[in-house]
Design a protein around this motif. Sequence first.
Motif, PDB file in Angstrom:
ATOM      1  N   MET A   1       0.902  -1.222  -0.012  1.00 43.71           N
ATOM      2  CA  MET A   1      -0.219   0.056   0.032  1.00 43.71           C
ATOM      3  C   MET A   1       0.950   1.337  -0.004  1.00 43.71           C
ATOM      4  N   PRO A   2       0.311   2.276  -0.668  1.00 38.20           N
ATOM      5  CA  PRO A   2       1.140   3.506  -0.762  1.00 38.20           C
ATOM      6  C   PRO A   2       0.924   4.126   0.705  1.00 38.20           C
ATOM      7  N   ALA A   3       1.416   3.972   1.596  1.00 39.47           N
ATOM      8  CA  ALA A   3       1.501   4.408   2.962  1.00 39.47           C
ATOM      9  C   ALA A   3       2.545   3.813   3.870  1.00 39.47           C
ATOM     10  N   ILE A   4       3.164   4.562   4.789  1.00 41.14           N
ATOM     11  CA  ILE A   4       4.130   4.026   5.654  1.00 41.14           C
ATOM     12  C   ILE A   4       3.432   3.243   6.610  1.00 41.14           C
ATOM     13  N   THR A   5       3.734   2.205   6.921  1.00 37.72           N
ATOM     14  CA  THR A   5       2.901   1.242   7.765  1.00 37.72           C
ATOM     15  C   THR A   5       3.777   0.845   9.050  1.00 37.72           C
ATOM     16  N   VAL A   6       3.277   1.069  10.430  1.00 40.62           N
ATOM     17  CA  VAL A   6       4.079   0.622  11.629  1.00 40.62           C
ATOM     18  C   VAL A   6       3.172  -0.048  12.465  1.00 40.62           C
ATOM     19  N   SER A   7       3.597  -1.461  12.711  1.00 40.01           N
ATOM     20  CA  SER A   7       3.078  -2.186  13.771  1.00 40.01           C
ATOM     21  C   SER A   7       3.682  -2.079  15.398  1.00 40.01           C
TER      22      SER A   7
ATOM     23  N   ILE B   1       7.439  12.541   3.897  1.00 38.01           N
ATOM     24  CA  ILE B   1       6.546  11.021   3.628  1.00 38.01           C
ATOM     25  C   ILE B   1       6.542  10.588   2.414  1.00 38.01           C
ATOM     26  N   LYS B   2       6.330  11.591   1.332  1.00 37.31           N
ATOM     27  CA  LYS B   2       6.047  11.324   0.014  1.00 37.31           C
ATOM     28  C   LYS B   2       7.176  10.395  -0.488  1.00 37.31           C
ATOM     29  N   ALA B   3       8.500  10.918  -0.318  1.00 36.26           N
ATOM     30  CA  ALA B   3       9.608  10.388  -0.561  1.00 36.26           C
ATOM     31  C   ALA B   3      10.059   8.910   0.119  1.00 36.26           C
ATOM     32  N   MET B   4       9.603   8.971   1.223  1.00 33.69           N
ATOM     33  CA  MET B   4       9.748   7.630   1.979  1.00 33.69           C
ATOM     34  C   MET B   4       9.014   6.540   0.998  1.00 33.69           C
ATOM     35  N   ILE B   5       7.602   6.958   0.774  1.00 35.29           N
ATOM     36  CA  ILE B   5       6.568   5.996   0.138  1.00 35.29           C
ATOM     37  C   ILE B   5       7.126   5.535  -1.098  1.00 35.29           C
ATOM     38  N   ALA B   6       7.767   6.574  -1.939  1.00 34.54           N
ATOM     39  CA  ALA B   6       8.210   6.374  -3.121  1.00 34.54           C
ATOM     40  C   ALA B   6       9.400   5.214  -3.230  1.00 34.54           C
TER      41      ALA B   6
END
Length: 258
Positions: free
Chosen positions: A95-101, A202-207
């Motif tokens: 998914m185009p989002a940073i995910t953290v559990s 965050i957009k660069a991280m997602i890329a």
Amino acid sequence: MSYQTLDLVKEGNIATLYLNRVDSLNAMDVQMLRDLSECLSEISTSNITLLFITGRGRAFSAGGDLKSMLSSPSEDGFKEVMDNIKNIIVTLYTMPAITVSLINGPAAGLGLSFALACDSVLAERKSKIAMNFINIGLVPDGGGHFFLKKRLGEHLAKQVIWKGESMDSDKALEMGLIDEIYRGDTEEQIELMKRKLGARPIKAMIASKILFSSQEKQELIQTLEFETISQLEMRRTEDHREGVAAFLEKRAPQFTGK
């Protein structure tokens, strides 16, 4: 949209997803898998760029709800379960989002595979972590083989799978299974992470995430398909029947290799 087994809280482009079957230590039954598949698909096509995942109560997730799965043992029921697991894991990983559990308490079996599908994995100091399918004569699913191999390498991943032992957060961090240990309240840690990640591009991280996941997606899908085949085979073994019986009777299993 509301879900029977989940709480989803949105704040602008940030979301927090809570597994919410508190009385069952957030074990993943058929309904939770349906809810997760639908919820993550919804998130992946929304404006959410940062997603936190944790559990209500005193657990992240005890894994698949064995008693629930046993109540619908047909191959059609098994196929629905495995199809939902595949959709959940692939959607979360890509998914185009940073995910953290944030592992708050036990994370075992499928619950651990689910946590490892996130971009970052944090664990509260007192958490207990286990890839324990072997204890009921099964193999990891939810991409467990894929994520353990990525984090630990093949040799160590096999040892973790074959032993099926519970480990504390210090051991998991030392191995590289998790990325960070946090102390204290999970909600406070989420707020801290919101501020830290909110100050990042965050957009660069997602890329970068999409670049990596697009390269690895096919291997993950193939792993999930192989896990489904293997899991179906293992469900037919005497060792699995013995493992389930031992679990329900709260005794040590007596495996025979059959």
